[in-house]
Scaffold this active site. Structure first.
Site: not given
Length: 418
Positions: A218, A157
Site C-alpha cells: 500500500d 482485497d
C-alpha cells in the site's frame, strides 16, 4: 515486442471464464477513499472525515464542479469499513445504516445522476482488513448484490484469506461478476498477496481475470513510499510490461497528490511517473480543501492524455544515472509518439542531464519534435543521433513528448508525405 505483448494479453482475454466487461480500455481514473480517510468510522467525533455517504457525495460534487469529471476522473470508490458488522438474515451484505442511510443503491444512484460511477470494496477472506464481513463462501451472492445496487467497480482485497487459494478464488469471482451481466471493473489485490507470501505469480492468469491489479505494498503519504513503488516497478518491469494493455493494467496504488507530504515537485513527479507506467489515476486526497497548485497537477490535460493513450503500453526505465540520481523512463504511445520522463532522486540541487535521443529507446530513424509537457514549450526537432539536454529539479521530473516529424520525399517523380 511492444505490439506482440499487447496482442498476447488481448488474445488471452477471450478464455472461457475470462473477464468479459469491455472496461478499462485505458487506465481508469477517479477517486478512492483509503489513503486519506482510512477506516475512520467515528462520525460523532469527526463527521467531516468519517467513512459515510456524506463524504462520498461531497467528493462526487467536487469531481463535477471543479473540473475533474471533465478531465476524465469518473469513479468514486468506497474502500473498507462501509459495511454493517454482520450480514443480514439472508446472508447479504449491507451498509452501516447510520453512516449510509441511503444504502449503497442510493449512493450509486447519486453518482449516476452526476455522470459518475461508484466503486466498492470487498475482501476475499473471512474478514476485511478492517474486521468487517469477508466474502469467502459468499462470492456469488456478493457479486449479485453489488450488481443489483448498481456498482460499477469492485476492489477485492485479500486479508484473512488463504493466499494459496487465490489462483482459483479470484477467477471464481470473475465468473460471478460476468454472470451478473453488469459491467463491473474488477480491481484485484491477488498478485500483491502472492508476492508477499513468496508464491509465483501467473500474470497471464491475472490479466485474464482482472482489469487492474495491485503488485506491491500500500502507498503511504510519503515521498519515500512513492520512491519504493517506483523502485519495485523498475526492478520487475520485464515481467510487468508484457501483461499491461487495453483492459488490463498494473496498479501501483493511489495518487497522494494534495495530501500532507509531497512537495509540488514531488507531486508532479508522481503524476508523470504514473502516466508513464500506464497506471490507474485514482486520487486519494481531500478534494474539498486541496490547494490550486496540486489541483492543477491533477488536471494537467497533457499528462492525462499520455496516461490515457489508447495503445495502453506500459513504460519502462531505460537509463539510470547513479552519480546524479537521475533516471530516464520511456513509454511508447500511439502513432509513433513517445513520452519520456527524466526523474530525479537528488535532494541537493537541480541537475543538467544530456542524453543522445536513441539512448531513450525511441524506435524510429525519423526526427522528433520534442515538447516539454509541464512547461508547455517546444524544445526543438531532434534526430535519434542528436543529444538533448534537460534541467531537472531535485525530487522532480522533466516530462517530454517526442512526436515523429512528417517528411516529404520524392517518389516516382512526385513529392509525397512519408
Amino acid at each position: 515486442m511492444w505490439a506482440s505483448a499487447v496482442l498476447l494479453v488481448l488474445l488471452g482475454s477471450f478464455g472461457a471464464n475470462a473477464l468479459d466487461n469491455g472496461l478499462a480500455r485505458t487506465p481508469p481514473m477517479g477517486w478512492l477513499a483509503w489513503e486519506r480517510f482510512r477506516c475512520n468510522v467515528n462520525c460523532t467525533a469527526d463527521p467531516k472525515n468519517c467513512v459515510s455517504e456524506k463524504l462520498f457525495m461531497e467528493m462526487a460534487d467536487r469531481l463535477v464542479e471543479d473540473g475533474y469529471k471533465d478531465a476524465g476522473y469518473e469513479y468514486v470508490n468506497i474502500d473498507d469499513c462501509w459495511m454493517a458488522k454482520q450480514r443480514d438474515a439472508n446472508n447479504k451484505l449491507y451498509a452501516d445504516p447510520e453512516r449510509f442511510p441511503s444504502g449503497i443503491k442510493g449512493l450509486a444512484d447519486y453518482m449516476h445522476k452526476k455522470g459518475l460511477k461508484l466503486g466498492i470494496y470487498l475482501d476475499y477472506g473471512t474478514k476485511t482488513c478492517g474486521g468487517y464481513p469477508g466474502s469467502l463462501d459468499y462470492l456469488e451472492l456478493d457479486a449479485k448484490t453489488i450488481a443489483d445496487w448498481g456498482v460499477d467497480m469492485l476492489k477485492m482485497d485479500g486479508c484473512y484469506a488463504d493466499v494459496k487459494t487465490m489462483k482459483t478464488g479470484y477467477p471464481q469471482m470473475t465468473k460471478y461478476l460476468n454472470a451478473t451481466g453488469r459491467p463491473i471493473l474488477f480491481s484485484c489485490s491477488w498478485p500483491d498477496y502472492e508476492r508477499g507470501a513468496g508464491i509465483p505469480i501467473n500474470y497471464t492468469l491475472v490479466a485474464e481475470n482482472c482489469n487492474i491489479w495491485r503488485n506491491y505494498v500500500d502507498i503511504q503519504d510519503s515521498w519515500q513510499s512513492v520512491l519504493s513503488i517506483i523502485d519495485y516497478y523498475a526492478k520487475e518491469q520485464d515481467t510487468l510490461v508484457p501483461v499491461a494493455g487495453p483492459g488490463n493494467f498494473n496498479d501501483p496504488d493511489m495518487l497522494i497528490i494534495g495530501d500532507f507530504s509531497l512537495s509540488v515537485e514531488q507531486a508532479k513527479a508522481q503524476m508523470a511517473m504514473w502516466a508513464i507506467l500506464a497506471a490507474p489515476l485514482l486520487m486519494s486526497n481531500d478534494l474539498r480543501t486541496i490547494t490550486p497548485e496540486y489541483r492543477d497537477i491533477l488536471l494537467n490535460k497533457d499528462v492525462i492524455a499520455i496516461s490515457q493513450d489508447n495503445a495502453g503500453i506500459m513504460g519502462k526505465r531505460v537509463l539510470q544515472h547513479h552519480a546524479n540520481g537521475i533516471e530516464a523512463w520511456t513509454r511508447p504511445l500511439s502513432n509513433g509518439v513517445f513520452s519520456i520522463v527524466f526523474f530525479s532522486r537528488s535532494v541537493k540541487e537541480p541537475e543538467f542531464v544530456t542524453v543522445v535521443m536513441k539512448a531513450l529507446a525511441v524506435s524510429s530513424d525519423t526526427s522528433y519534435e520534442v515538447t516539454d509537457v509541464y512547461a508547455q514549450k517546444s524544445m526543438g526537432v531532434f534526430k535519434p543521433t542528436d543529444s538533448i539536454t534537460v534541467y531537472v529539479n531535485p525530487n522532480g521530473v522533466v516530462m517530454l513528448k517526442a512526436t515523429p516529424q512528417k517528411v516529404w520525399k520524392v517518389e516516382n517523380n512526385m513529392i509525397v508525405l512519408n
